[in-house]
Design a protein around this motif. Sequence first.
Motif, PDB file in Angstrom:
ATOM      1  N   TRP A  21       0.834  -1.207   0.000  1.00 30.19           N
ATOM      2  CA  TRP A  21       0.000   0.000   0.000  1.00 30.19           C
ATOM      3  C   TRP A  21       0.867   1.254   0.000  1.00 30.19           C
ATOM      4  N   ARG A  22       1.901   1.261   0.839  1.00 26.53           N
ATOM      5  CA  ARG A  22       2.802   2.422   0.887  1.00 26.53           C
ATOM      6  C   ARG A  22       3.470   2.639  -0.473  1.00 26.53           C
ATOM      7  N   THR A  25       0.965   4.423  -2.687  1.00 26.09           N
ATOM      8  CA  THR A  25       0.361   5.696  -2.284  1.00 26.09           C
ATOM      9  C   THR A  25       1.348   6.796  -1.921  1.00 26.09           C
ATOM     10  N   LEU A  30       5.828   5.457  -5.447  1.00 25.58           N
ATOM     11  CA  LEU A  30       5.033   5.203  -6.648  1.00 25.58           C
ATOM     12  C   LEU A  30       5.812   5.595  -7.900  1.00 25.58           C
ATOM     13  N   VAL A  44      -6.376   9.858  -7.695  1.00 24.50           N
ATOM     14  CA  VAL A  44      -7.093   8.829  -6.945  1.00 24.50           C
ATOM     15  C   VAL A  44      -8.599   8.959  -7.185  1.00 24.50           C
ATOM     16  N   ALA A  47     -10.258   4.664  -2.750  1.00 23.13           N
ATOM     17  CA  ALA A  47      -9.212   4.045  -1.946  1.00 23.13           C
ATOM     18  C   ALA A  47      -9.807   3.408  -0.701  1.00 23.13           C
ATOM     19  N   GLU A  49      -7.891   1.669   2.361  1.00 24.25           N
ATOM     20  CA  GLU A  49      -6.533   1.456   2.849  1.00 24.25           C
ATOM     21  C   GLU A  49      -6.161  -0.018   2.984  1.00 24.25           C
ATOM     22  N   LEU A  53      -7.212   0.285  -4.400  1.00 27.30           N
ATOM     23  CA  LEU A  53      -6.884   1.642  -4.806  1.00 27.30           C
ATOM     24  C   LEU A  53      -7.110   1.760  -6.306  1.00 27.30           C
ATOM     25  N   TYR A  55      -6.727   4.498  -9.496  1.00 27.63           N
ATOM     26  CA  TYR A  55      -6.258   5.758 -10.047  1.00 27.63           C
ATOM     27  C   TYR A  55      -6.921   5.978 -11.400  1.00 27.63           C
TER      28      TYR A  55
END
Length: 112
Positions: A21-22, A25, A30, A44, A47, A49, A53, A55
Amino acid sequence: MTDTDAVVFECALDAPPEKVWRALTIPEYLERWLKPDKDLDLSVVTAEENKSLTYRWREAGQGAIVGMEDSLLTFELSPTTDGGTWFKLTHAPVALPVAANSNVAGVTMMAA
């Protein structure tokens, strides 16, 4: 949009969903991972968490594919029993339903 319009990639990752996830995001991570082109705009849409996710992927400039300027890039993350992540990436064009009074058959791609 039909199922054949989307590109789907799935694999197991040796990292927990929180770490993946990190990577999806945090802009610096990224950028290293996706290496987005300067003519690419990511924003975004939705989302959840550590789970999902989406985009909006918008291409511009000379390299843009006609009719593919807007698409959705969805990442789905599921924890695996070994502490890793089942990763699913779906890249699908944005399609709008055709109006009943339209002469166009099927769906229409959304133009930028």
